[in-house]
Every structure is written in C-alpha cells, then in structure tokens.
Design an enzyme around this catalytic site. Structure first.
Site, PDB file in Angstrom:
ATOM      1  N   HIS A  98       0.842  -1.199   0.000  1.00 41.66           N
ATOM      2  CA  HIS A  98       0.000   0.000   0.000  1.00 41.66           C
ATOM      3  C   HIS A  98       0.872   1.241   0.000  1.00 41.66           C
ATOM      4  CE1 HIS A  98      -3.946  -1.847   1.758  1.00 41.66           C
ATOM      5  NE2 HIS A  98      -3.374  -2.623   0.862  1.00 41.66           N
ATOM      6  N   TYR A 118      -8.770   5.181   7.945  1.00 43.35           N
ATOM      7  CA  TYR A 118      -8.847   5.526   9.365  1.00 43.35           C
ATOM      8  C   TYR A 118      -9.914   6.616   9.481  1.00 43.35           C
ATOM      9  CZ  TYR A 118      -4.459   3.042  10.351  1.00 43.35           C
ATOM     10  OH  TYR A 118      -3.493   2.081  10.511  1.00 43.35           O
ATOM     11  N   PRO A 158      -3.118   0.020  19.069  1.00 40.03           N
ATOM     12  CA  PRO A 158      -2.905  -0.459  17.693  1.00 40.03           C
ATOM     13  C   PRO A 158      -3.067   0.600  16.601  1.00 40.03           C
ATOM     14  CG  PRO A 158      -5.008  -1.238  18.543  1.00 40.03           C
ATOM     15  CD  PRO A 158      -4.323  -0.572  19.680  1.00 40.03           C
ATOM     16  N   LYS A 198       1.963  -0.497  15.089  1.00 41.16           N
ATOM     17  CA  LYS A 198       3.390  -0.643  15.392  1.00 41.16           C
ATOM     18  C   LYS A 198       3.773  -1.900  16.174  1.00 41.16           C
ATOM     19  CE  LYS A 198       4.912   2.857  13.329  1.00 41.16           C
ATOM     20  NZ  LYS A 198       4.827   2.301  11.983  1.00 41.16           N
ATOM     21  N   TYR A 210       4.519   6.154   9.953  1.00 41.03           N
ATOM     22  CA  TYR A 210       3.649   5.029   9.615  1.00 41.03           C
ATOM     23  C   TYR A 210       4.404   3.968   8.824  1.00 41.03           C
ATOM     24  CZ  TYR A 210      -0.713   2.649   8.535  1.00 41.03           C
ATOM     25  OH  TYR A 210      -1.723   1.705   8.440  1.00 41.03           O
TER      26      TYR A 210
END
Ligand code: FAD
Ligand code: DHB
Length: 389
Positions: free
Chosen positions: A72, A199, A291, A295, A383
């Site tokens: 992604h 998200y 979460p 990570k 990220y």
C-alpha cells in the site's frame, strides 16, 4: 536440555530471533505454552513497515509475502464527511505491506522446522533461575517438569509472560497510560470495498477499514473499555460500521458473514531497561502500543533484529558492546512508536463526549495533517517506519 540462547514465546519476536540466530550459527530453543495450531491462527496485527518487509525478505522469508502481501502506498483519513489520502510513498519513498501476523508466524515456524530448529509447543515456562551466571528455564512439557540450560534467556513471552516478572522489584521502571476505550475487531468474508486502509474519525467513535485478501475484510470499531462482545451481534456491528464509515458520497461498505470477532483493550506501556543480568526482553513482554499506529508487531521484529546482531557479535568475537547497548538502542525506537501511536490514537478516537473543545482540536489536527505536506510527511514517515531513530 542445553542450548546457547533460550527463548520464551513463539510470537513474531521469539520466532524471528531464533531464525536470525540460526543464520549466525547460534543455537536456540523456543518454548511456547500454546499449541502450533493456536499460534498459527491467532488473529492480530496486519501492517508490516518497510523495515519489517526488508528484514523478512533479506533473511529468506519473502516468497509468500511477495506473492500474497498487499503493498500500500497511501492511507485514507476520513472525517467531517470528507476523505483525504495521505500519499505515503510519494512523501517518503517507502510503503507498507498488509500481511497478517499469523502468516508471518506460519512462515517463521515453517522456516525454523525446515532448518531443523527446535520449537517446543505446549511447553510453558514456569520460572527462570540463575540469571546472573548460568541461566535455567524451568518448564512443563508433556506432563513433565523440564529444565533448559542456556547462556542467555530472551523473554519474548508477551505482557502476561513469566520473564519480565522474574526481575526483582525496584530494578525496572514502568511507564504507562490506559485509555477509556477498546477496539472491537472483526474478520469478515466480504471483498474489501477499497484498496487502501481507511482511518475514520466520527463523533460516535473511531472506525478502521483494513483487509487480509481480495475476499476478506478486517474492520475495527472503537467501543467502551468495558464493552462485552455478547452485546455486539453482527447486525449491530455492521450498523455501527456503516454509520462511521459511510460518511462520504457514493461510498458503501461491502458486508458479508463475520468469521471472527474479539475486543482488545488499548494501552501504552514501556518497561525499562529491557535487560537484567543474562535476561533480555523483547516485544510485548516490555512494551505495548495502542494499535492505531500499527506498530506492535513491527517493534517486536525491530527489537530482535538488534538482539540477533548483538548475540552474533558476542559469540563471534566476545564483543559485549551491542548486548550492553541493546536496551538503550531499542528504547529509542520504542519511544518514537509510543509517541506516534499515542498521537494517532488521540487524533482519531472519540476522547470525551462532554468535551467539545477537544473535538474541535481533533478536527483542526486532522485538517492540518491532510493539507500541510510537512505535517503529512511526519505522519507518513512514522507510519511506514523510520529506518534510523
Ligand atoms: P506475542 O505475539 O504475544 O507472543 C508471545 C508468545 O509467548 C505467545 O505465543 C504466548 O503464548 C507465549 N507465552 C506467554 N507466556 C509464556 C510462557 N510462560 N511460556 C511459554 N510461552 C509463553 N498490533 C497491531 O499493530 N495491530 C493490531 O490490530 C493488533 N491487535 C492485537 C490484538 C491482540 C488480542 C493482542 C494481544 C495484540 C494485538 N496487537 C496488534 C499487537 C501485536 O499483535 C503484538 O505487538 C505482537 O504480537 C508482539 O509480538 P511478540 O512476539 O512480542 O508477542
Ligand atoms: C490493522 C491493524 C491496525 O492496528 C492498524 O492500525 C491497521 C491495520 C489490521 O489488522 O489490518
């Protein structure tokens, strides 16, 4: 029984460490309290940072990952009825790969067993002794009490394991934060409606859209910390997911049978230092992140990558510097991930329904991160994972 490095726990940390040690010609035995079937099907995290993908590939574990993992290059942030893409690869040159933690675990177990490695399943470590000189792991296997003698013990046995509590009171310092909410996670036989993760920030709470394959979706909902799974029949879950995710025009959720559901509390925790005498601690045994930043598994793998090199230096030339510096070096990445995970969690969840000021700040932060390339780059580089911390 005797080995060079005794490892407690066959999660990503323990299995990867055993794999790395084998590549350096160092022997290890992994003790795991659960069955192979159980650990291979335990549903957990799904996002691999670029560094974790590189580690798996560089150590010969890339074949299935490259076939089945989904690369992604961006994520979507959805809030206030708008959707915004954070183009991670454009901003950082790096990407994430969606590949379930249980697939990583299956690949590692297969690699260790193919190489003649020893993993004892249904072998519960009860006690560690003689950690100052010649460590012994006392464990129970096939109805018998056994001992594993080793040069070092590595505790990769998660938060509820036996390793960290072995360290006497007063040696370790715990830093922690608990959150008044949890995540309800579901696995559904529904083709993902999108190619990238979403998200979503909503006044009723956070929602996350992820996936495992072209046929399987993985979805999460923020629920109160004391939520009971019995109060969440499938129809209620879908209704809540629709409310929180179907907030932008022309977007509908794909639904399908729910295959699995569970509730995970959110917490942040670091225990320092990550070593005492000849005991080294790695992964969830010494640090937990909420979460939201994806990570947890990545940190576990990063810890044992350091330990692999440190043991290699010790066994090859008697060098102690990497082992001595393990905790200090690992904690830099751990605290970076703590800050990022706390920040993502605070930005995206419903924090306090009675605090409209906090809600306005969250909207301002989300708007800033989706309009300022500088701020978006900060999110993106954390990220996808920072190479050096
Ligand atoms: P673990 O994977 O926990 O492995 C520890 C192993 O030690 C286990 O197999 C356990 O059975 C074994 N063990 C424990 N005690 C003993 C003993 N006495 N003797 C022998 N063996 C023992 N992270 C994300 O990024 N996203 C997510 O969605 C996400 N969901 C999660 C859901 C749950 C329910 C949990 C618990 C964690 C989740 N995480 C998530 C975090 C992520 O999965 C962990 O960070 C990761 O598993 C850490 O790997 P580890 O090897 O350190 O520990
Ligand atoms: C997944 C889990 C996470 O915690 C996250 O931040 C993103 C994706 C997942 O399970 O796919």
């Amino acid at each position: 029984m005797r080995t060079q490095v005794g490892i407690v726990g066959a999660g990503p940390a323990g299995l990867m460490l055993s794999h790395l040690l084998h590549r350096h010609g160092i022997s290890s035995v992994v003790l795991e309290s659960r069955s192979r079937e159980y650990v291979e099907h335990r549903l957990r995290a799904g996002v691999l940072e670029q560094g974790s993908v590189d580690l798996l590939r560089d150590t010969g574990l890339g074949a299935r990952l490259d076939r089945e993992g989904m690369r992604h290059e961006g994520i979507e942030l959805r809030f206030d009825g708008e959707s915004h893409r954070v183009p991670m690869t454009e901003l950082t040159g790096r990407a994430i790969t969606v590949y379930g933690q249980q697939e990583v675990v299956k690949d590692l177990i297969a690699a260790r067993l193919d190489a003649g490695g020893t993993i004892l399943f249904e072998a519960r470590a009860d006690r560690l002794s003689d950690l100052d000189t010649a460590p012994v792991i006392h464990f129970r296997h096939q109805g018998r009490d056994e001992e594993l003698h080793c040069d070092f013990v590595v505790g990769c046995d998660g938060y509820h394991g036996v390793s960290r509590p072995t360290v006497p009171d007063g040696v370790l310092t715990t830093y922690e934060r608990t959150y008044p909410f949890a995540w309800l996670g579901v696995l559904a036989a529904a083709p993902p409606a999108v190619e990238e993760l979403i998200y979503a920030h909503h006044q009723r709470g956070f929602a996350l859209y992820s996936m495992r394959s072209p046929q399987i979706s993985r979805l999460y909902l923020q629920v109160p910390a004391d939520a009971d799974i019995a109060d969440w029949p499938d129809e209620r879950i879908w209704a809540e997911l629709r409310t929180r995710l179907e907030t932008v025009p022309d977007w509908t959720l794909n639904e399908g049978p729910i295959l699995e559901k569970s509730i995970t509390p959110l917490r942040s925790l670091v225990v320092e230092p990550m070593q005492w005498q000849r005991l080294y601690l790695a992964g969830d045994a010494v640090h937990i992140v909420p979460p939201t930043g994806a990570k947890g598994m990545n940190l576990a793998l990063a810890d044992v990558a350091l330990l692999g090199d440190a043991f290699a230096a010790w066994y090859a030339d008697g060098r102690t510097d990497l082992l001595d510096g393990y905790s200090r070096t690992a904690l830099r990445r751990v605290w970076r991930a703590q800050q990022f995970s706390w920040w993502m969690t605070s930005m995206l969840h419903q924090l306090d329904a009675d605090d409209p000021y906090a809600a306005k700040l969250q909207s301002a932060t989300l708007r800033y991160v989706t309009t300022s390339p500088a701020y978006a780059t900060s999110l993106a580089e954390n990220y996808v994972g920072l190479p050096e911390v």
